[in-house]
Scaffold this motif. Structure first.
Motif, mmCIF file in Angstrom:
data_model
loop_
_atom_site.group_PDB
_atom_site.id
_atom_site.type_symbol
_atom_site.label_atom_id
_atom_site.label_comp_id
_atom_site.label_asym_id
_atom_site.label_seq_id
_atom_site.Cartn_x
_atom_site.Cartn_y
_atom_site.Cartn_z
ATOM 1 N N GLY A 92 1.990 3.573 4.335
ATOM 2 C CA GLY A 92 0.815 3.092 5.056
ATOM 3 C C GLY A 92 -0.065 4.218 5.541
ATOM 4 O O GLY A 92 -1.260 4.011 5.796
ATOM 5 N N HIS A 93 0.526 5.430 5.662
ATOM 6 C CA HIS A 93 -0.254 6.594 6.116
ATOM 7 C C HIS A 93 -0.037 7.821 5.246
ATOM 8 O O HIS A 93 -0.719 8.833 5.445
ATOM 9 C CB HIS A 93 0.112 6.934 7.573
ATOM 10 N N ALA A 94 0.904 7.755 4.302
ATOM 11 C CA ALA A 94 1.195 8.913 3.445
ATOM 12 C C ALA A 94 1.156 8.478 1.985
ATOM 13 O O ALA A 94 2.012 7.705 1.541
ATOM 14 C CB ALA A 94 2.560 9.505 3.798
ATOM 15 N N LEU A 95 0.166 8.994 1.246
ATOM 16 C CA LEU A 95 -0.029 8.537 -0.125
ATOM 17 C C LEU A 95 1.146 8.910 -1.026
ATOM 18 O O LEU A 95 1.510 8.151 -1.935
ATOM 19 C CB LEU A 95 -1.329 9.126 -0.679
ATOM 20 N N TRP A 96 1.757 10.063 -0.788
ATOM 21 C CA TRP A 96 2.876 10.473 -1.636
ATOM 22 C C TRP A 96 4.028 9.486 -1.549
ATOM 23 O O TRP A 96 4.732 9.254 -2.538
ATOM 24 C CB TRP A 96 3.363 11.878 -1.225
ATOM 25 N N ALA A 97 4.233 8.894 -0.363
ATOM 26 C CA ALA A 97 5.305 7.916 -0.202
ATOM 27 C C ALA A 97 5.028 6.671 -1.031
ATOM 28 O O ALA A 97 5.955 6.056 -1.583
ATOM 29 C CB ALA A 97 5.471 7.549 1.273
ATOM 30 N N LEU A 98 3.755 6.293 -1.131
ATOM 31 C CA LEU A 98 3.394 5.147 -1.968
ATOM 32 C C LEU A 98 3.709 5.427 -3.440
ATOM 33 O O LEU A 98 4.170 4.540 -4.168
ATOM 34 C CB LEU A 98 1.908 4.814 -1.820
ATOM 35 N N PHE A 99 3.441 6.654 -3.890
ATOM 36 C CA PHE A 99 3.736 7.015 -5.281
ATOM 37 C C PHE A 99 5.237 6.843 -5.575
ATOM 38 O O PHE A 99 5.624 6.224 -6.567
ATOM 39 C CB PHE A 99 3.326 8.464 -5.553
ATOM 40 N N VAL A 100 6.059 7.427 -4.693
ATOM 41 C CA VAL A 100 7.510 7.363 -4.897
ATOM 42 C C VAL A 100 8.011 5.926 -4.805
ATOM 43 O O VAL A 100 8.822 5.465 -5.626
ATOM 44 C CB VAL A 100 8.228 8.255 -3.869
ATOM 45 N N ALA A 101 7.502 5.192 -3.817
ATOM 46 C CA ALA A 101 7.940 3.808 -3.619
ATOM 47 C C ALA A 101 7.546 2.921 -4.800
ATOM 48 O O ALA A 101 8.315 2.041 -5.207
ATOM 49 C CB ALA A 101 7.346 3.259 -2.327
ATOM 50 N N ALA A 102 6.351 3.146 -5.353
ATOM 51 C CA ALA A 102 5.891 2.334 -6.480
ATOM 52 C C ALA A 102 6.794 2.516 -7.694
ATOM 53 O O ALA A 102 7.144 1.548 -8.383
ATOM 54 C CB ALA A 102 4.448 2.686 -6.835
ATOM 55 N N ILE A 103 7.178 3.750 -7.962
ATOM 56 C CA ILE A 103 8.076 4.010 -9.087
ATOM 57 C C ILE A 103 9.450 3.399 -8.822
ATOM 58 O O ILE A 103 10.049 2.762 -9.704
ATOM 59 C CB ILE A 103 8.196 5.525 -9.328
ATOM 60 N N TRP A 125 9.179 -7.478 -4.623
ATOM 61 C CA TRP A 125 8.185 -6.756 -5.423
ATOM 62 C C TRP A 125 6.811 -7.403 -5.306
ATOM 63 O O TRP A 125 5.798 -6.716 -5.124
ATOM 64 C CB TRP A 125 8.634 -6.737 -6.885
ATOM 65 N N SER A 126 6.739 -8.728 -5.390
ATOM 66 C CA SER A 126 5.456 -9.432 -5.326
ATOM 67 C C SER A 126 4.788 -9.248 -3.968
ATOM 68 O O SER A 126 3.571 -9.053 -3.884
ATOM 69 C CB SER A 126 5.655 -10.929 -5.603
ATOM 70 N N ALA A 127 5.577 -9.324 -2.899
ATOM 71 C CA ALA A 127 5.013 -9.149 -1.565
ATOM 72 C C ALA A 127 4.342 -7.793 -1.430
ATOM 73 O O ALA A 127 3.220 -7.679 -0.905
ATOM 74 C CB ALA A 127 6.113 -9.304 -0.517
ATOM 75 N N LEU A 128 4.994 -6.761 -1.918
ATOM 76 C CA LEU A 128 4.452 -5.408 -1.800
ATOM 77 C C LEU A 128 3.298 -5.168 -2.767
ATOM 78 O O LEU A 128 2.258 -4.631 -2.397
ATOM 79 C CB LEU A 128 5.561 -4.385 -2.047
ATOM 80 N N TRP A 129 3.471 -5.595 -4.008
ATOM 81 C CA TRP A 129 2.528 -5.226 -5.051
ATOM 82 C C TRP A 129 1.227 -6.010 -4.957
ATOM 83 O O TRP A 129 0.154 -5.492 -5.231
ATOM 84 C CB TRP A 129 3.172 -5.393 -6.416
ATOM 85 N N THR A 130 1.309 -7.294 -4.597
ATOM 86 C CA THR A 130 0.082 -8.087 -4.498
ATOM 87 C C THR A 130 -0.733 -7.743 -3.258
ATOM 88 O O THR A 130 -1.939 -8.008 -3.221
ATOM 89 C CB THR A 130 0.408 -9.593 -4.477
ATOM 90 N N SER A 131 -0.092 -7.166 -2.255
ATOM 91 C CA SER A 131 -0.807 -6.805 -1.027
ATOM 92 C C SER A 131 -1.251 -5.348 -1.012
ATOM 93 O O SER A 131 -1.978 -4.925 -0.098
ATOM 94 C CB SER A 131 0.090 -7.060 0.199
ATOM 95 N N LEU A 132 -0.831 -4.573 -2.003
ATOM 96 C CA LEU A 132 -1.118 -3.141 -1.995
ATOM 97 C C LEU A 132 -2.609 -2.855 -2.045
ATOM 98 O O LEU A 132 -3.092 -1.905 -1.408
ATOM 99 C CB LEU A 132 -0.413 -2.467 -3.180
ATOM 100 N N ALA A 133 -3.361 -3.664 -2.785
ATOM 101 C CA ALA A 133 -4.808 -3.441 -2.871
ATOM 102 C C ALA A 133 -5.469 -3.582 -1.506
ATOM 103 O O ALA A 133 -6.458 -2.885 -1.210
ATOM 104 C CB ALA A 133 -5.431 -4.420 -3.862
ATOM 105 N N LEU A 134 -4.942 -4.465 -0.657
ATOM 106 C CA LEU A 134 -5.499 -4.628 0.687
ATOM 107 C C LEU A 134 -5.324 -3.352 1.502
ATOM 108 O O LEU A 134 -6.207 -2.975 2.287
ATOM 109 C CB LEU A 134 -4.814 -5.802 1.391
ATOM 110 N N LEU A 135 -4.185 -2.696 1.333
ATOM 111 C CA LEU A 135 -3.951 -1.434 2.029
ATOM 112 C C LEU A 135 -4.846 -0.329 1.496
ATOM 113 O O LEU A 135 -5.483 0.405 2.257
ATOM 114 C CB LEU A 135 -2.485 -1.035 1.887
ATOM 115 N N LEU A 136 -4.912 -0.204 0.176
ATOM 116 C CA LEU A 136 -5.631 0.914 -0.437
ATOM 117 C C LEU A 136 -7.132 0.827 -0.236
ATOM 118 O O LEU A 136 -7.809 1.852 -0.110
ATOM 119 C CB LEU A 136 -5.307 0.971 -1.932
ATOM 120 N N THR A 137 -7.681 -0.389 -0.233
ATOM 121 C CA THR A 137 -9.132 -0.535 -0.055
ATOM 122 C C THR A 137 -9.521 -0.718 1.413
ATOM 123 O O THR A 137 -10.698 -0.835 1.723
ATOM 124 C CB THR A 137 -9.644 -1.749 -0.863
ATOM 125 N N GLY A 138 -8.543 -0.754 2.292
ATOM 126 C CA GLY A 138 -8.822 -0.923 3.714
ATOM 127 C C GLY A 138 -9.127 0.394 4.418
ATOM 128 O O GLY A 138 -9.378 1.426 3.793
#
Length: 397
Positions: A309-320, A238-251
């Motif tokens: 990484g390329h589909a925002l809907w997948a991020l929504f589902v994965a985050a939940i 969880w930490s690996a994904l969640w702490t790095s997510l901002a790098l993906l979203l703002t990149g």
């Protein structure tokens, strides 16, 4: 006559049950407020940097200081729950935290702010003093549900710190956030300390004997060891994904603003919703089955994160999914850790420190992986951490 006797018994039990429910609610709210203190600085870093005439990257270490302070507080203060009166300990730590948060609000430089945040985070371990008490006093058939209520408060506090803290800081300044946290910590901490049941604690041995007993306690209890390792794997993923997510979203992939990316923290509310459900499942089906289901859900979330990484809907589902998996695993593993030894506060310390260590290590590796291999590298770290957490404990000794 028999009917009258039963009626009187029920009427006598009702006030005690109501008092216990009110205490559980108070502990959950206190947990939310105190847990938020650890994460206050993170969403306020741009505002702090601007106020001190610096850059966000130059003050980012202040947020890391909070994590180290919390780890230190866990090792030193959390085991005292087995040997020190909790009412005095909770009240004392709440007052220290309040003073440190006030000092943070008045800080004139980064060093002074970091020192105040370090002290506040080390003293804000109140939730880990209260969870063992809740587990001890809960009925055996509802123990996991009671623990889950406190865990729901903890995750709610983390979300509030990241989302509400940023919004309030943007509107009124970062110092107001620290002042507000100080006021809430004092009010809830002292109220909870006053409401806690009186304890007659008989201490044997040195005051900090619980700290030195941690390694042997884990060795003697296979169930505690298993809970520690599995939660380290889950929290690490969880930490690996969640702490790095901002790098993906703002990149370059999405190009979102920092404020918009921060709203992804709202997905953490899924944990607060799932926690009570997970508690009921643990009470009904057992901790082992819930942990297996949580690991399966987390394993499904990793490829969804990669697709995200390329589909925002997948991020929504994965985050939940990953938040639901994390909190379900946490409720099950912590309930197991609290009930497997005769020193629940010390066992809880071992459990929380193990999870924290797994999360911090995986988070550091994920940052490097993102620099070398991008978002796919982060997902790989998460997958490896899940695999280690499960396979290491699946081999019976």
């Amino acid at each position: 006559m028999p009917t009258a006797t039963v009626t009187q018994g029920r009427s006598a039990e009702t006030p005690a049950r109501d008092a216990g429910s009110l205490l559980l609610v108070l502990i959950a709210v206190c947990t939310a407020v105190t847990a938020a203190n650890i994460y206050l600085a993170a969403p306020l870093l741009p505002l702090i940097a601007h106020d001190f005439g610096s850059t966000p990257s130059a003050v980012a270490w202040v947020a890391s200081v909070a994590q180290f302070g919390y780890a230190f507080g866990l090792l030193v203060f959390a085991p005292l729950g087995d040997s020190v009166n909790r009412r005095r300990l909770v009240a004392g730590l709440s007052l220290v935290t309040t003073a440190a948060l006030t000092a943070a609000a008045l800080a004139t430089g980064t060093t002074a702010l970091a020192g105040a945040v370090l002290i506040a985070s080390a003293a804000t371990v109140v939730p880990q003093l209260l969870v063992p008490l809740v587990a001890q006093r809960a009925p055996a058939h509802h123990r996991a549900r009671h623990v889950a209520a406190v865990i729901a408060g903890l995750f709610t506090g983390i979300v509030a710190a990241r989302v509400l803290g940023g919004l309030i800081g943007q509107a009124f300044g970062w110092r107001v956030v620290f002042v507000g946290a100080a006021v809430l910590t004092a009010a809830l901490g002292l109220a909870t300390a006053y409401a806690l049941p009186a304890e007659q604690v008989r201490r044997s041995g040195p005051l900090f004997s619980g700290l030195t007993a941690l390694p042997s306690l884990v060795r003697r209890s296979p169930d505690l060891w298993r809970a520690c390792v599995r939660q380290a794997g889950m929290y690490g993923a969880w930490s690996a994904l969640w702490t790095s997510l901002a790098l993906l979203l703002t990149g370059s992939s999405y190009g979102l603003s920092t404020a918009t990316a921060g709203l992804f923290g709202l997905f953490g509310l899924a944990a607060s919703v799932v926690a009570p459900l997970a508690g009921g499942f643990v009470d009904r089906f057992g901790a082992a089955r819930v942990v297996r289901s949580a690991y399966l859900l987390a394993a499904v979330s990793v490829p969804l994160f990669w697709l995200g990484g390329h589909a925002l809907w997948a991020l929504f589902v994965a985050a939940i999914a990953v938040h639901a998996a994390l909190v379900a695993s946490h409720v099950a593993n912590q309930t197991l850790a609290l009930t497997t030894t005769s020193t629940p506060a010390t066992a809880n310390t071992a459990y929380v420190v193990a999870g924290f260590a797994g999360g911090a290590t995986a988070s550091a590796l994920a940052g490097s992986a993102f620099g070398w291999w991008g978002w796919g590298g982060v997902c790989a770290v998460a997958g490896v951490w899940l695999g280690l957490g499960w396979l290491t404990t699946s081999v019976r000794r």
